[in-house]
Every structure is written in C-alpha cells, then in structure tokens.
Design an enzyme around this catalytic site. Structure first.
Site, PDB file in Angstrom:
ATOM      1  N   LYS A  54       0.837  -1.199   0.000  1.00 22.04           N
ATOM      2  CA  LYS A  54       0.000   0.000   0.000  1.00 22.04           C
ATOM      3  C   LYS A  54       0.873   1.251   0.000  1.00 22.04           C
ATOM      4  O   LYS A  54       0.631   2.198  -0.756  1.00 22.04           O
ATOM      5  CB  LYS A  54      -0.941   0.009   1.220  1.00 22.04           C
ATOM      6  CG  LYS A  54      -2.063  -1.017   1.120  1.00 22.04           C
ATOM      7  CD  LYS A  54      -2.805  -1.187   2.446  1.00 22.04           C
ATOM      8  CE  LYS A  54      -3.839  -2.317   2.341  1.00 22.04           C
ATOM      9  NZ  LYS A  54      -4.481  -2.642   3.618  1.00 22.04           N
ATOM     10  N   GLN A  98      -4.502  -0.989   9.646  1.00 19.76           N
ATOM     11  CA  GLN A  98      -4.532  -2.362   9.133  1.00 19.76           C
ATOM     12  C   GLN A  98      -5.157  -3.300  10.158  1.00 19.76           C
ATOM     13  O   GLN A  98      -4.820  -3.261  11.339  1.00 19.76           O
ATOM     14  CB  GLN A  98      -3.087  -2.801   8.789  1.00 19.76           C
ATOM     15  CG  GLN A  98      -2.977  -4.166   8.143  1.00 19.76           C
ATOM     16  CD  GLN A  98      -3.561  -4.232   6.726  1.00 19.76           C
ATOM     17  OE1 GLN A  98      -3.706  -3.222   6.042  1.00 19.76           O
ATOM     18  NE2 GLN A  98      -3.913  -5.424   6.297  1.00 19.76           N
ATOM     19  N   ASP A 121     -11.000   3.250   4.446  1.00 15.54           N
ATOM     20  CA  ASP A 121     -11.497   1.871   4.497  1.00 15.54           C
ATOM     21  C   ASP A 121     -13.024   1.831   4.429  1.00 15.54           C
ATOM     22  O   ASP A 121     -13.610   0.758   4.250  1.00 15.54           O
ATOM     23  CB  ASP A 121     -11.098   1.228   5.837  1.00 15.54           C
ATOM     24  CG  ASP A 121      -9.974   0.220   5.681  1.00 15.54           C
ATOM     25  OD1 ASP A 121      -9.836  -0.329   4.573  1.00 15.54           O
ATOM     26  OD2 ASP A 121      -9.253  -0.012   6.661  1.00 15.54           O
TER      27      ASP A 121
HETATM   28  N1  GUN Z   1      -6.995  -6.399   6.478  1.00 16.69           N
HETATM   29  C1  GUN Z   1      -7.372  -7.158   5.403  1.00 16.69           C
HETATM   30  N2  GUN Z   1      -8.052  -6.417   4.516  1.00 16.69           N
HETATM   31  C2  GUN Z   1      -8.111  -5.173   5.030  1.00 16.69           C
HETATM   32  C3  GUN Z   1      -8.679  -3.951   4.561  1.00 16.69           C
HETATM   33  O1  GUN Z   1      -9.282  -3.860   3.486  1.00 16.69           O
HETATM   34  N3  GUN Z   1      -8.522  -2.884   5.388  1.00 16.69           N
HETATM   35  C4  GUN Z   1      -7.878  -2.968   6.570  1.00 16.69           C
HETATM   36  N4  GUN Z   1      -7.795  -1.873   7.298  1.00 16.69           N
HETATM   37  N5  GUN Z   1      -7.329  -4.069   7.026  1.00 16.69           N
HETATM   38  C5  GUN Z   1      -7.447  -5.162   6.251  1.00 16.69           C
END
Ligand code: GUN
Length: 297
Positions: A54, A98, A121
């Site tokens: 990311k 995350q 998110d």
């Molecule tokens: N962990 C796995 N997928 C995601 C996501 O789309 N967002 C976040 N914040 N954590 C994750």
C-alpha cells in the site's frame, strides 16, 4: 465454452494510471498533494506485506505516503492518540489502520475514532450509514473494486433487475457490496456460511459475489450457466510438497466451465482493492479541498 476471465490486474493498472494523472492535476491546479497514512500494529507477516504494498503504490501515485509501525504490545490509548494526531493533520487525507489488531485493542473503538472523512477503508458507521441511505460515502475498497469490474462488464444500466447473490455478510465486504448492488437496481440476496440450501440460492444468481473466507466452498452446483462470478476469497491452502497456494472461495476450475465470466485468484479482485484505496485517498483529498470528486465514481 469456458467463461471469460475478468482481468482485475489489468483493470487495476489502468485505474492506478488514472489516479496518478488525477494526482498530478490536483497538484497543478489546486496545490493539493493527497496524503495517505497506514497504521500497523504488530508483526503479522501477511499484514506486513499488504502494508508495504500500500505504501509503495501510494508513493508511486505521487501521494504523500507514510506508514506508522507500532509494537505488538501497543495499548488502545496509545493507538487512539496516534489516530487523534492524524485526524488533526491537514496533510493527511486518508487514514487506514490495518486489521486485524492485537487482542488488547478493541477494533470497533478504533474505527469509531477515525474521522469519517478520512476513513479510506469506509468502515466507520457514518460511512456505512451514508452508503446504505444513498448519500456520498467512503466505500470500502474491495466492494468498490468489485462494483467497478461489474460496471465494466454490464455497462451503464446493465444491472437493472438482475439477480445478485452476495455470499458473505462482513462489514468490510458483504454488507457494503450488497448496498452497491442494490444501488445498481439488482435484486439482492445476502447469503452466508449458515444459509440453508446455499447452492440452490447461488444457482439463481446472474451475479454471484463470494466473500466467505472458505477455500473453494462454492462449487459447480452453485453456478448458474452464464453467471458473472466475482471471487473475493484469498485463502492460503496446502498445495502438497510443503508448498502453499492462494485459493478463492469459488472452485475456479469447476466454475469456469459454467459461468459466463469469472475473476481469478490471484489476479482478480485483489489488485482492485489496493487500486481502490488510491481512489478513496483521492476522494478524501478532494473532500478536504472542497473539490468535485465525481470523476472517481
Ligand atoms: N486487512 C485485510 N483487509 C483489510 C482492509 O481492506 N482494510 C484494513 N484496514 N485491514 C485489512
């Protein structure tokens, strides 16, 4: 006849190019540099890989990209302080914490603490509520990516009246995806791992979206001939000889003989999720700058 393979990777690359161009325009016309900060707590290896990706792609877009790494034993109060700082920082337009978080931290409390306008998110209840009531919302990245692939496949108005079955009911994918399908005027059923007669329900679906987190759970008996199948599953399974491989929630080999189109795993939904995080960051930056963000919708 076998199904068309929906190339999410290629679509995501195109989307990323668009985001990079939009970023240049925001800088040139408005002096605005989109800022994305990702917060990770602990050492979970899969999360580390996601977060690194990311950050790398955000930097490639031309964003101000930052990653805050906190120790696995970080307390909730400390994480809340970090989020309060980011909420107050005008250079940060998007905040992503995350998941999953270590057990000592209440995920719900953290999500609630994020400024809804920076919630890239789309997990804050304000955004879930905005989406459900047809208002301008930050939409979770994975369902946003799935809906773009579907819009590309069906064209404008092409989903009106179509039967869609969403298998999975998570806040991150199932519920928002069902809302997006409803907004396209699909007739939507939300099914899940405890649904009775699941194959029978799935077989009615012209659009089948699978996000249950169970490897290859949906087999040939779940696919309507000609259906468009979107597989959100990312399950690491034993491939023999001490090796592992990624498997979706759909039995791809069986489904591709019946479906009209299907996303592969990997190379389908996964790349779209990260690209849509970049789209959401641009949207958040536009919101902060009072700039029309309609281009990304
Ligand atoms: N962990 C796995 N997928 C995601 C996501 O789309 N967002 C976040 N914040 N954590 C994750």
């Amino acid at each position: 006849m076998t199904a068309d393979i929906i190339d999410g990777k290629a679509f995501a690359m195109g989307l990323r190019e668009m985001v990079a161009q939009q970023t240049s325009q925001l800088k040139a016309r408005h002096g605005l540099v989109p800022g994305l900060t990702v917060v990770i707590v602990g050492e979970d290896p899969a999360s580390q890989i996601y977060v690194r990706n990311k950050g790398k792609i955000a930097a490639e877009m031309g964003f101000l990209s930052d990653t805050i790494r906190l120790a696995a034993d970080t307390g909730q109060a400390r994480l809340l302080e970090v989020i309060a700082d980011l909420n107050g920082d005008p250079a940060v337009h998007g905040i992503l914490v995350q998941l999953p978080l270590p057990a000592q931290i209440d995920e719900g409390a953290i999500i609630l603490a994020i400024d809804p306008n920076k919630d890239v998110d789309g997990l804050h209840p304000i955004n879930a509520g905005r989406l459900a009531s047809g208002q301008n919302a930050m939409v979770p990245c994975t369902p946003l990516g799935c809906s773009m692939l579907l819009a590309d496949r069906f064209g404008a108005g092409g989903m009106i009246g179509v039967r869609a079955v969403m298998v999975g009911r998570s806040n991150l994918v199932g519920k928002p995806m069902a809302q997006l399908l409803l907004a396209e005027h699909c007739t939507v059923t939300i099914a899940h791992s405890r649904t009775r007669d699941l194959p029978e329900i799935c077989r009615q679906a012209d659009i089948l979206v699978a996000a249950v987190g169970r490897p290859e759970m949906l087999g040939a008996d779940c696919i309507k001939p000609g259906a468009v199948v979107i597989d959100v599953g990312m399950n690491r399974i034993d491939a023999g000889d001490g090796k592992t491989r990624l498997a979706g929630d759909v039995d791809f080999q069986a489904a591709k003989e019946i479906a009209g189109a299907i996303t592969p795993v990997p190379g389908g939904v996964g790349p779209m999720t990260i690209a849509c995080l970049m789209v959401n960051t641009i949207t958040a930056a536009c919101w902060a700058g009072g700039i029309d963000a309609a281009w990304s919708k």
